[in-house]
Each structure stands twice: as C-alpha cells, then as structure tokens.
Design a protein around this motif. Structure first.
Motif, PDB file in Angstrom:
ATOM      1  N   SER A 210       0.798  -1.217   0.000  1.00  0.00           N
ATOM      2  CA  SER A 210       0.000   0.000   0.000  1.00  0.00           C
ATOM      3  C   SER A 210       0.838   1.277   0.000  1.00  0.00           C
ATOM      4  CB  SER A 210      -0.936   0.009   1.218  1.00  0.00           C
ATOM      5  OG  SER A 210      -0.206  -0.065   2.423  1.00  0.00           O
ATOM      6  N   VAL A 211       2.157   1.164   0.079  1.00  0.00           N
ATOM      7  CA  VAL A 211       3.006   2.353   0.063  1.00  0.00           C
ATOM      8  C   VAL A 211       3.585   2.561  -1.330  1.00  0.00           C
ATOM      9  CG1 VAL A 211       3.575   2.232   2.513  1.00  0.00           C
ATOM     10  CG2 VAL A 211       4.980   0.989   0.884  1.00  0.00           C
ATOM     11  N   ARG A 212       3.808   3.814  -1.690  1.00  0.00           N
ATOM     12  CA  ARG A 212       4.292   4.131  -3.038  1.00  0.00           C
ATOM     13  C   ARG A 212       5.731   3.676  -3.264  1.00  0.00           C
ATOM     14  NH1 ARG A 212       1.282   8.838  -1.936  1.00  0.00           N
ATOM     15  NH2 ARG A 212       3.155   9.923  -1.219  1.00  0.00           N
ATOM     16  N   SER A 213       6.523   3.602  -2.193  1.00  0.00           N
ATOM     17  CA  SER A 213       7.930   3.224  -2.363  1.00  0.00           C
ATOM     18  C   SER A 213       8.077   1.838  -2.976  1.00  0.00           C
ATOM     19  CB  SER A 213       8.652   3.269  -1.012  1.00  0.00           C
ATOM     20  OG  SER A 213       8.045   2.400  -0.076  1.00  0.00           O
ATOM     21  N   THR A 214       7.155   0.933  -2.670  1.00  0.00           N
ATOM     22  CA  THR A 214       7.219  -0.421  -3.247  1.00  0.00           C
ATOM     23  C   THR A 214       7.015  -0.367  -4.753  1.00  0.00           C
ATOM     24  OG1 THR A 214       6.349  -1.365  -1.188  1.00  0.00           O
ATOM     25  CG2 THR A 214       6.243  -2.735  -3.153  1.00  0.00           C
TER      26      THR A 214
ATOM     27  N   TRP B  36       7.431   2.171  -6.794  1.00  0.00           N
ATOM     28  CA  TRP B  36       8.495   2.902  -7.484  1.00  0.00           C
ATOM     29  C   TRP B  36       9.788   2.097  -7.549  1.00  0.00           C
ATOM     30  CZ3 TRP B  36       8.189   6.783 -10.679  1.00  0.00           C
ATOM     31  CH2 TRP B  36       7.100   7.651 -10.611  1.00  0.00           C
ATOM     32  N   THR B  37      10.198   1.537  -6.424  1.00  0.00           N
ATOM     33  CA  THR B  37      11.478   0.823  -6.416  1.00  0.00           C
ATOM     34  C   THR B  37      11.429  -0.435  -7.278  1.00  0.00           C
ATOM     35  OG1 THR B  37      10.794  -0.242  -4.346  1.00  0.00           O
ATOM     36  CG2 THR B  37      12.227   1.679  -4.174  1.00  0.00           C
ATOM     37  N   LEU B  38      10.421  -1.256  -7.092  1.00  0.00           N
ATOM     38  CA  LEU B  38      10.326  -2.485  -7.890  1.00  0.00           C
ATOM     39  C   LEU B  38       9.987  -2.176  -9.340  1.00  0.00           C
ATOM     40  CD1 LEU B  38       8.567  -4.980  -5.437  1.00  0.00           C
ATOM     41  CD2 LEU B  38      11.007  -4.645  -5.892  1.00  0.00           C
ATOM     42  N   GLY B  39       9.209  -1.118  -9.573  1.00  0.00           N
ATOM     43  CA  GLY B  39       8.907  -0.733 -10.952  1.00  0.00           C
ATOM     44  C   GLY B  39      10.153  -0.289 -11.699  1.00  0.00           C
ATOM     45  N   VAL B  40      10.980   0.513 -11.040  1.00  0.00           N
ATOM     46  CA  VAL B  40      12.237   0.944 -11.660  1.00  0.00           C
ATOM     47  C   VAL B  40      13.154  -0.252 -11.892  1.00  0.00           C
ATOM     48  CG1 VAL B  40      14.341   2.300 -11.287  1.00  0.00           C
ATOM     49  CG2 VAL B  40      12.106   3.294 -10.770  1.00  0.00           C
ATOM     50  N   MET B  41      13.186  -1.192 -10.951  1.00  0.00           N
ATOM     51  CA  MET B  41      14.021  -2.377 -11.123  1.00  0.00           C
ATOM     52  C   MET B  41      13.597  -3.171 -12.361  1.00  0.00           C
ATOM     53  SD  MET B  41      14.436  -5.772  -8.742  1.00  0.00           S
ATOM     54  CE  MET B  41      12.900  -6.418  -9.392  1.00  0.00           C
ATOM     55  N   VAL B  42      12.301  -3.379 -12.520  1.00  0.00           N
ATOM     56  CA  VAL B  42      11.806  -4.123 -13.681  1.00  0.00           C
ATOM     57  C   VAL B  42      12.164  -3.405 -14.975  1.00  0.00           C
ATOM     58  CG1 VAL B  42       9.709  -4.884 -14.869  1.00  0.00           C
ATOM     59  CG2 VAL B  42       9.952  -5.263 -12.409  1.00  0.00           C
ATOM     60  N   VAL B  43      11.989  -2.088 -14.993  1.00  0.00           N
ATOM     61  CA  VAL B  43      12.315  -1.308 -16.201  1.00  0.00           C
ATOM     62  C   VAL B  43      13.803  -1.420 -16.529  1.00  0.00           C
ATOM     63  CG1 VAL B  43      12.458   1.031 -17.138  1.00  0.00           C
ATOM     64  CG2 VAL B  43      10.390   0.290 -15.944  1.00  0.00           C
TER      65      VAL B  43
END
Length: 285
Positions: A49-53, A55-62
């Motif tokens: 439920s937090v945005r940091s999850t 953003w961090t995992l999304g950037v990692m996948v990208v």
C-alpha cells in the motif's frame, strides 16, 4: 413523612446482579491470540500500500528489461560473437543496477517506520519484536524473489529469441533465473537487517551501496604488488563478480562459482538478520 434513605456511596450498581461483581458483559466474538500469520498479513498490507514499493520495484523491472533487451539488440545488430559466453549472461548488467532498487526497498521496509515513528504503533499492536521482524523478512523476501525471478526469466527468453543460436543449458538457465532471484532477495534481506540495526534509511542505503560497489572499486586501484592477494580477494568476493558467477561469466578465473555465491549470500543474510534480532530486542524503540 419520611423520605427514603439515599443509597450509600459504597454500593455498586451491579451489587444485585447474580454473581456480584462478576456479572460483566462478555463479547460473543471469539478472542484469540495474534499469530505470525496475522503479522505477515499486516506487513503485506503495509508493503503493497506504500508508493515506495511500486516505485522501487517498478524501476528495477524497467532497468532489467530495458538494459537486457538493449544489450541483446546491440549485439545482434553488430553481429558480435559472444565467444562461448551464455546468452542469458547479458541480463547481468540490468540485475546489477536493479539490485540497488531492491536494497532501497529492503531498507525502507523497516527504516521508514523508524523515521515516521510508526514502529511504535507496530510494536504496540504486536509486542513480539521477533515476530514483527520475521514477518517483515518473509514478506519482503518472497516479494523480491518473485519479481526478480519473473523479470529475469522474461529477459532471458527475449535475449535468446533475439540472438538465436543454441539454447543455454538447463543449469545455466536455473542459476540465471531462480538463482539470481534468490541472490537478490537475500541481498535485500541483508539491507532489511542493516536498516533495523542502523535505524536510519539514508545511512543504511549508503552503507549497502558501499557494500555492493566499494570492494570492486577499491580492487581496481590497487596497483602495488604487496596488495595483489587482497586485490584478488576483493575481485573474487565482490557482489558484481558473484552475480556474474551465477550467470557463468566472471572477471576472475578463481573464486566462487556455480551455486556457491548464493550459499555465501544466504549465510551473510542469516548473520545480518541475527544481528538485527539482537538489536531490535535489546534497544528501546
């Protein structure tokens, strides 16, 4: 005319209830003690439920997808010979950069609660500190493992399709997908432990980035012959070289190979988590 005597101050309103003072209301809802499963459910709600999850995992996948596919396309366009290196090894660079994102999320999983004071609420709801840390570790480890493994597998499939040629062996594929996923998740677990010990997000992230990059950087500038042994050790056991070993491509001919880097990282994670349990149990919030 006599007035009725006023009730004595010491009389209890429930004095006439059968059983005296024991006649309190009892809730029909069954009451049970909190379990590790409840703590895991709570931590899962927090982390998703937090945005940091995102953003961090999304950037990692990208990063993993973009760098992995770009490297494959450049090699295909230049018609470069990989000289026997496994095709899936091209995913190394994306995973190395993506590991910084997992490190960040690992620290924030507990460090953000200390910075906001939310850790007091967490430990009030679940006084067992060991249970709280265990729940955080389980949720974070499984999330990081699944995301990293799935992304690494997708990248490996596309790289093989782009470059064509022979298919790498099953052991290489297993290490480059499941092995890499376990390794990065264990590295993130070390970050979680460091965050619990330092209790400061920026400081813990800085320490973990130094752990990842500093040994290799130091080794590159060791020109003295008296430092050759230390230089070799730093090269062999640096995290980039260990990741390369999982892909079957290292910068040294000696050092950990096969599944050995994963076993080493799991051992380091176990020691770091042990220190985190002690720190959380012996210090005030």
């Amino acid at each position: 005319m006599t007035t009725p005597a006023a009730p004595q101050a010491h009389e209890h309103p429930q004095a006439n209830v059968p059983g005296g003072l024991l006649g309190y209301y009892e809730s029909p809802i069954p009451i049970r003690g909190a379990t590790l499963g409840d703590a895991i459910a709570s931590e899962w709600t927090k982390i998703r439920s937090v945005r940091s999850t995102l953003w961090t995992l999304g950037v990692m996948v990208v990063l993993m997808v973009a760098i992995g596919l770009m490297s494959a396309l450049l090699i295909a366009a230049a018609d470069t010979d990989l000289a026997g290196e496994p095709v899936v090894a091209l995913g190394f660079f994306g995973v190395l950069l993506g590991s910084i994102c997992v490190i960040t999320l690992g620290v924030l999983t507990i460090g953000s609660e200390y910075s906001t004071g939310m850790i007091r609420t967490t430990l009030t709801a679940c006084p067992s500190r060991a249970r709280v840390l265990t729940a955080k570790a389980i949720v974070f480890f499984l999330l990081a493992f699944v995301i990293t493994t799935v992304t690494a597998t997708v990248v490996a499939v596309f790289q093989t399709a782009i470059l064509g040629g022979g298919i790498d062996s099953g052991s290489v594929w297993l290490r480059a997908t499941v092995g890499v996923g376990l390794y990065i998740a264990a590295l993130g677990l070390v970050s979680l432990a460091v965050g619990a010990i330092i209790r400061h997000s920026a400081g813990a992230i800085t320490v973990m980035i130094a752990v990842v990059l500093l040994p290799l950087v130091l080794a590159l500038f060791m020109f003295s012959d008296s430092l050759r042994d230390l230089q070799r050790f730093l090269f062999e056991y640096s995290i980039p070289n260990q990741l390369g070993a999982l892909y079957g491509s290292t910068v040294t001919e000696t050092g950990p190979s096969g599944w050995e880097p994963l076993l080493l990282m799991l051992a380091v994670a176990a020691v770091a988590m042990g220190g985190a349990y002690l720190a959380l149990d012996r210090r005030d919030v």
